[in-house]
Design a protein around this motif. Structure first.
Motif, mmCIF file in Angstrom:
data_model
loop_
_atom_site.group_PDB
_atom_site.id
_atom_site.type_symbol
_atom_site.label_atom_id
_atom_site.label_comp_id
_atom_site.label_asym_id
_atom_site.label_seq_id
_atom_site.Cartn_x
_atom_site.Cartn_y
_atom_site.Cartn_z
ATOM 1 N N PHE A 139 0.854 -1.188 0.000
ATOM 2 C CA PHE A 139 0.000 0.000 0.000
ATOM 3 C C PHE A 139 0.887 1.233 0.000
ATOM 4 N N ILE A 140 0.381 2.268 -0.659
ATOM 5 C CA ILE A 140 1.162 3.490 -0.865
ATOM 6 C C ILE A 140 0.749 4.586 0.112
ATOM 7 N N LYS A 141 -0.564 4.789 0.245
ATOM 8 C CA LYS A 141 -1.054 5.847 1.118
ATOM 9 C C LYS A 141 -1.206 5.329 2.552
ATOM 10 N N PRO A 142 -1.028 6.201 3.544
ATOM 11 C CA PRO A 142 -1.159 5.763 4.945
ATOM 12 C C PRO A 142 -2.540 5.197 5.283
ATOM 13 N N VAL A 178 1.723 -4.395 -7.029
ATOM 14 C CA VAL A 178 0.274 -4.361 -6.877
ATOM 15 C C VAL A 178 -0.092 -3.921 -5.465
ATOM 16 N N THR A 179 -1.018 -2.985 -5.374
ATOM 17 C CA THR A 179 -1.449 -2.474 -4.078
ATOM 18 C C THR A 179 -2.713 -3.204 -3.607
ATOM 19 N N LEU A 180 -3.012 -3.060 -2.343
ATOM 20 C CA LEU A 180 -4.198 -3.674 -1.765
ATOM 21 C C LEU A 180 -5.470 -3.220 -2.466
ATOM 22 N N GLN A 181 -5.576 -1.926 -2.724
ATOM 23 C CA GLN A 181 -6.782 -1.382 -3.342
ATOM 24 C C GLN A 181 -6.975 -1.908 -4.760
ATOM 25 N N GLU A 182 -5.888 -1.954 -5.529
ATOM 26 C CA GLU A 182 -5.994 -2.435 -6.904
ATOM 27 C C GLU A 182 -6.382 -3.910 -6.930
#
Length: 199
Positions: A71-74, A160-164
């Motif tokens: 994940f990128i954003k806090p 790959v991020t959690l949201q994607e």
């Protein structure tokens, strides 16, 4: 055709019934959402299972490991847990929500229409669940290695991020759940007389 006498109730009574349905459904969703947030680690692990299966398959085939989801954003991890909890609430509370919809809508249907819905409902629930399971256990674990290796690892590495990932998981499984409903939809259309069986 005769309908239920409740179908001729005053508009004010209809609105009161609708308000009651919405209130009860909202309370059920809130309660299940709270359960989902309390058990967020367990449900998050369930959601990530197809990714883990895809990683294991890629490593067994000698492909590069895409690594864990990131994940990128806090706030991204927290939002992921909220979406997972909401998905849990809708999935588990779905039958009750449909029951509330039926309580409100069913009184306005003809007898033969009510019988058709009663016959189709169990099969519709089963087929929708089969579509979700098919996407979760089969399609996504098989599709992820293909998508992640579409471009050679020398050119780009998957991040790959959690949201994607969650967006892909929910979109794919829900889409397959709807696709699995097509036989029931076709049966209802024929049963209603909108389409002739010969066509």
């Amino acid at each position: 055709m005769k309908t239920n006498d409740d179908s001729r109730m005053p508009l004010r009574r209809h609105l009161e019934e609708l308000r009651g349905c919405v209130l009860r459904s909202g309370l059920v969703l809130v309660a299940l959402f709270a359960v989902g947030m309390v058990m967020d680690d367990t449900f998050a692990a369930i959601m990530v299972k197809p990714w883990t299966m895809a990683r294991e398959s890629m490593l067994a085939d000698g492909l590069s490991d895409p690594g864990r989801l990131g994940f990128i954003k806090p706030t991204e991890a927290f939002l992921f847990s909220m979406k997972v909890a909401m998905a849990f609430a809708v999935l588990v509370g779905g039958p009750y929500l449909l029951y509330e919809v039926w309580r409100f809508v069913g009184v306005g249907l003809h007898v033969h229409e009510r019988k058709a819905v009663f016959k189709a409902f169990p099969a519709a629930i089963g087929l929708f669940g089969a579509g979700l399971s098919f996407g979760y256990w089969m399609v996504l674990p098989l599709a992820l290695p293909i998508l992640l290796t579409w471009i050679p690892a020398e050119l780009a590495h998957a991040q790959v991020t959690l949201q994607e990932y969650l967006s892909l998981l929910l979109t794919l499984t829900l889409l397959l759940g709807v696709v699995f409903e097509l036989p029931i939809l076709m049966w209802l259309i024929v049963r209603s007389g909108l389409v002739d069986v010969a066509t």
